[in-house]
Scaffold this motif. Structure first.
Motif, PDB file in Angstrom:
ATOM      1  N   LEU A 109      53.109  87.524 -46.140  1.00  0.00           N
ATOM      2  CA  LEU A 109      54.528  87.185 -46.110  1.00  0.00           C
ATOM      3  C   LEU A 109      54.932  86.549 -44.786  1.00  0.00           C
ATOM      4  O   LEU A 109      55.858  85.751 -44.732  1.00  0.00           O
ATOM      5  CB  LEU A 109      55.387  88.443 -46.362  1.00  0.00           C
ATOM      6  N   GLY A 110      54.236  86.900 -43.719  1.00  0.00           N
ATOM      7  CA  GLY A 110      54.477  86.262 -42.436  1.00  0.00           C
ATOM      8  C   GLY A 110      55.575  86.912 -41.627  1.00  0.00           C
ATOM      9  O   GLY A 110      56.472  87.560 -42.145  1.00  0.00           O
ATOM     10  N   SER A 111      55.507  86.690 -40.323  1.00  0.00           N
ATOM     11  CA  SER A 111      56.447  87.334 -39.397  1.00  0.00           C
ATOM     12  C   SER A 111      57.855  86.771 -39.517  1.00  0.00           C
ATOM     13  O   SER A 111      58.823  87.418 -39.126  1.00  0.00           O
ATOM     14  CB  SER A 111      55.947  87.178 -37.958  1.00  0.00           C
ATOM     15  N   GLY A 112      57.989  85.567 -40.073  1.00  0.00           N
ATOM     16  CA  GLY A 112      59.306  84.967 -40.195  1.00  0.00           C
ATOM     17  C   GLY A 112      60.088  85.425 -41.410  1.00  0.00           C
ATOM     18  O   GLY A 112      61.288  85.173 -41.514  1.00  0.00           O
ATOM     19  N   SER A 113      59.447  86.132 -42.308  1.00  0.00           N
ATOM     20  CA  SER A 113      60.119  86.557 -43.533  1.00  0.00           C
ATOM     21  C   SER A 113      61.054  87.735 -43.261  1.00  0.00           C
ATOM     22  O   SER A 113      60.721  88.651 -42.521  1.00  0.00           O
ATOM     23  CB  SER A 113      59.085  86.956 -44.594  1.00  0.00           C
ATOM     24  N   GLN A 114      62.220  87.697 -43.885  1.00  0.00           N
ATOM     25  CA  GLN A 114      63.203  88.776 -43.743  1.00  0.00           C
ATOM     26  C   GLN A 114      63.190  89.718 -44.948  1.00  0.00           C
ATOM     27  O   GLN A 114      64.058  90.572 -45.073  1.00  0.00           O
ATOM     28  CB  GLN A 114      64.608  88.188 -43.575  1.00  0.00           C
ATOM     29  N   ALA A 170      58.210  85.431 -52.843  1.00  0.00           N
ATOM     30  CA  ALA A 170      58.494  86.745 -52.268  1.00  0.00           C
ATOM     31  C   ALA A 170      58.944  86.629 -50.813  1.00  0.00           C
ATOM     32  O   ALA A 170      59.834  87.355 -50.368  1.00  0.00           O
ATOM     33  CB  ALA A 170      57.269  87.641 -52.375  1.00  0.00           C
ATOM     34  N   SER A 171      58.338  85.713 -50.067  1.00  0.00           N
ATOM     35  CA  SER A 171      58.671  85.582 -48.645  1.00  0.00           C
ATOM     36  C   SER A 171      60.095  85.088 -48.426  1.00  0.00           C
ATOM     37  O   SER A 171      60.702  85.355 -47.383  1.00  0.00           O
ATOM     38  CB  SER A 171      57.681  84.639 -47.955  1.00  0.00           C
ATOM     39  N   LYS A 172      60.659  84.383 -49.412  1.00  0.00           N
ATOM     40  CA  LYS A 172      62.011  83.853 -49.285  1.00  0.00           C
ATOM     41  C   LYS A 172      63.077  84.782 -49.872  1.00  0.00           C
ATOM     42  O   LYS A 172      64.272  84.529 -49.725  1.00  0.00           O
ATOM     43  CB  LYS A 172      62.091  82.488 -49.976  1.00  0.00           C
TER      44      LYS A 172
END
Length: 355
Positions: free
Chosen positions: A107-112, A83-85
């Motif tokens: 998902l993290g802050s780097g995920s778009q 999901a994060s990618k």
């Protein structure tokens, strides 16, 4: 020496086989496709709608495999990674995915990824029948009228900046969000009218992440919308002529269907199919079935039909399937069934039960 060479050859062959099998596994299914919008969905109806709307411009994967009951599923780290990618993560909301809050934070802050709550804009049915059963012909939903929905320009994405956490398995996470604690009915997709709102939300999400192909998404959505409106008309017309309006179901999953087509569901179990009813509840439902001449008790294929069968024997009636469309069985997947074929089957069984 020959024996050693044979053993070495066998080891190499087995290693290659394992590698090939691993390449055909779930991780391969989660692989992204370049040049397409990569979409991850939480369960089957969203997967189907996203495939229909995304068309050739989308690569859609579903987290929950065929034959798995969504109420019993929790994500693992590979699901979070997929999901994060992705560019889009679609989930139902309304409390269906008890794990979703922790998942979104993970998902993290780097995920778009754009995260979309597909049920946004639907008038939700309030109240948890597991905290107080209503059987004697009482409506279990809030209203018998069609709700008006507006979804134009709605923003359903979430800001997750600074929400990164360690990659981990989510088995058993967030017990406070379990289905038994719901205060709304999450089964929005079981009514074509609610499905129309969900499809529009998904269309808007595709247009937002990939505006260059917006015309294609609009066109695909128009085709899906036409099918859903035809299905809605069919349910409206073909269920209107029956005097009987009560249906007895194993799982309280049809509140939106009943609200939109003026039916009344009497459920053996509440919002979560794993909830065990009290003996008194079963006796009351059996009495209701006998007193009102209910000919069938509905069960669903992804949940054990034991309680429905027991109650049917007690009341001396038969059972039928009413599919909540939470997922396909492997057999249905192989046969090419989809949201529309299963809903058509539901309509036929409803007509049979209302006669």
């Amino acid at each position: 020496m020959k024996k050693l060479s044979f053993q070495l050859t066998l080891i190499i062959a087995l290693s290659v086989s394992v590698a090939l099998l691993a390449g055909c596994g779930k991780d391969d299914t989660y692989a992204q496709e370049e040049g397409k919008v990569n979409v991850v969905t939480s369960f089957y109806p969203l997967y189907f709608f996203a495939k229909e709307i995304g068309g050739e411009h989308a690569h859609v994967v579903n987290l929950i495999a065929a034959g798995v009951e969504p109420h019993e599923w929790t994500p693992k780290s590979r699901d979070l990674d997929a999901a994060s990618k992705a560019q889009l993560f679609l989930y139902n909301g309304a409390g269906l995915e008890g794990w979703v809050d922790g998942f979104l934070k993970g998902l993290g802050s780097g995920s778009q990824v754009l995260t979309v709550e597909a049920s946004q804009g639907i008038e939700l049915i309030q109240g948890n029948p597991e905290h107080g059963h209503k059987h004697e012909g009482e409506q279990t939903d809030a209203t018998g009228t069609e709700a008006e929905h507006s979804h134009e320009g709605e923003e359903t994405d979430h800001d997750h900046e600074g929400a990164a956490e360690d990659d981990h398995d989510h088995e058993g996470e967030d017990a406070e969000h379990s289905h038994s604690d719901l205060d709304v009915d999450p089964h929005t997709w079981t009514s074509p009218r609610s499905a129309l709102v969900m499809a529009a939300n998904i269309r808007d999400a595709f247009v937002k992440v990939d505006p260059e192909n917006g015309a294609a998404y609009e066109s695909n959505y128009s085709n899906l919308e036409k099918q859903l409106r035809e299905l809605d008309d069919k349910f409206t017309q073909e269920l209107a002529g029956y005097k009987r309006r009560d249906i007895v179901v194993s799982h309280q999953a049809f509140g939106y269907l009943c609200r939109d087509y003026q039916l009344n569901q009497i459920a053996i179990m509440g919002l979560s199919p794993e909830a065990e009813p009290r003996a008194q509840d079963l006796l009351e439902i059996a009495k209701f079935v006998k007193d009102n001449g209910i000919p069938y008790i509905f069960f669903e294929e992804l949940v054990s039909e034991q309680l429905a069968d027991t109650l049917a024997r007690e009341a001396k009636v038969d059972t039928l399937v009413l599919n909540p469309l939470e997922g396909l069985t492997p057999e249905q997947e192989k046969a090419g069934d989809n949201y529309f074929t299963l809903m058509e089957r539901n309509l036929k069984n409803l007509q049979k039960a209302l006669q």
